[in-house]
Design an enzyme around this catalytic site. Structure first.
Site, mmCIF file in Angstrom:
data_model
loop_
_atom_site.group_PDB
_atom_site.id
_atom_site.type_symbol
_atom_site.label_atom_id
_atom_site.label_comp_id
_atom_site.label_asym_id
_atom_site.label_seq_id
_atom_site.Cartn_x
_atom_site.Cartn_y
_atom_site.Cartn_z
ATOM 1 N N GLY A 55 0.824 -1.193 0.000
ATOM 2 C CA GLY A 55 0.000 0.000 0.000
ATOM 3 C C GLY A 55 0.861 1.246 0.000
ATOM 4 O O GLY A 55 1.962 1.266 -0.536
ATOM 5 N N CYS A 56 0.359 2.303 0.616
ATOM 6 C CA CYS A 56 1.067 3.583 0.680
ATOM 7 C C CYS A 56 2.439 3.419 1.314
ATOM 8 O O CYS A 56 2.556 2.925 2.436
ATOM 9 C CB CYS A 56 0.229 4.568 1.482
ATOM 10 N N PHE A 57 3.487 3.836 0.618
ATOM 11 C CA PHE A 57 4.830 3.634 1.175
ATOM 12 C C PHE A 57 5.115 4.540 2.369
ATOM 13 O O PHE A 57 6.044 4.296 3.122
ATOM 14 C CB PHE A 57 5.937 3.720 0.130
#
Length: 223
Positions: A55-57
């Site tokens: 997902g979002c890093f």
């Protein structure tokens, strides 16, 4: 980044992953990637590197930074076909790249097995091409292995978790060979630390981080 639903791990999953932390397994070392240095934005990391997309890093980076034995976490893009991608390009979902993190670690302090356990706690690996409200192939769940042993361990963990029915649905995590990794723009590095007052950090990253720290409280760096 859009706001994201926080999905707690089941008790069975938490038990399995915590159990793995007590297992001593063979350490892994990744191979040099001589093709990675094709631009000033590409990075070539040698040994003792794990590469995960979850997902979002921004979330992944801050979670793995908490673990003792992890010396650096670098946010970037990998798994796609566009050279030197920008964040704006990756967010279109048309580059094939995933938001990912290179996790540099000391195997004398933390094993690849333990990092895999953290990976499966850090996100929901049953969501295809998304994490909560962050939707697109750039947010897919993926393990980019650096050698045959990392590949074997990743596939073993996925099979074990599916066999244990740790989730209501099957795991969709991609297991692919590590190739070029492009370091994300400077403002993405240490994003949570530098933007704690932002709504996404408070509403998404902070709750995920608190849950992660609770599960791995015996493996955290000294604060």
């Amino acid at each position: 980044m859009k706001s994201q639903q926080i999905i707690p791990c089941s008790s069975r999953l938490s038990f399995f992953l915590l159990f793995t932390l007590s297992i001593s397994c063979a350490q892994t070392k990744s191979n040099n990637d001589p093709t990675a240095m094709q631009s000033h934005k590409a990075i070539n990391l040698a040994a003792d590197t794990a590469t995960f997309a979850a997902g979002c890093f921004w979330c992944v980076e801050e979670q793995f930074k908490q673990l003792a034995g992890v010396s650096a976490v670098i946010s970037g893009y990998t798994g796609g076909h566009v050279r030197n991608p920008s964040y704006r390009q990756v967010t279109t979902g048309r580059t094939g790249h995933a938001e990912a993190c290179n996790i540099i670690y000391n195997p004398a302090e933390i094993s690849y097995d333990e990092l895999l356990a953290a990976f499966f706690v850090a996100h929901d690996p049953t969501q295809l091409n998304r994490q909560g409200a962050d939707v697109g192939t750039q947010y897919r769940s993926a393990i980019f292995y650096h050698n045959a042993n990392q590949k074997r361990l990743a596939e073993f963990y996925i099979k074990q978790l599916d066999d244990e029915k740790a989730y209501d649905k099957k795991i969709v995590t991609e297991v692919s060979p590590y190739d070029k990794f492009y370091v994300a723009e400077d403002y993405h590095q240490d994003y949570y630390v530098n933007n704690m007052s932002e709504p996404y950090c408070q509403m998404v990253i902070q709750p995920k981080l608190e849950k992660f720290r609770k599960v791995f409280k015996g493996k955290l760096k000294q604060q």
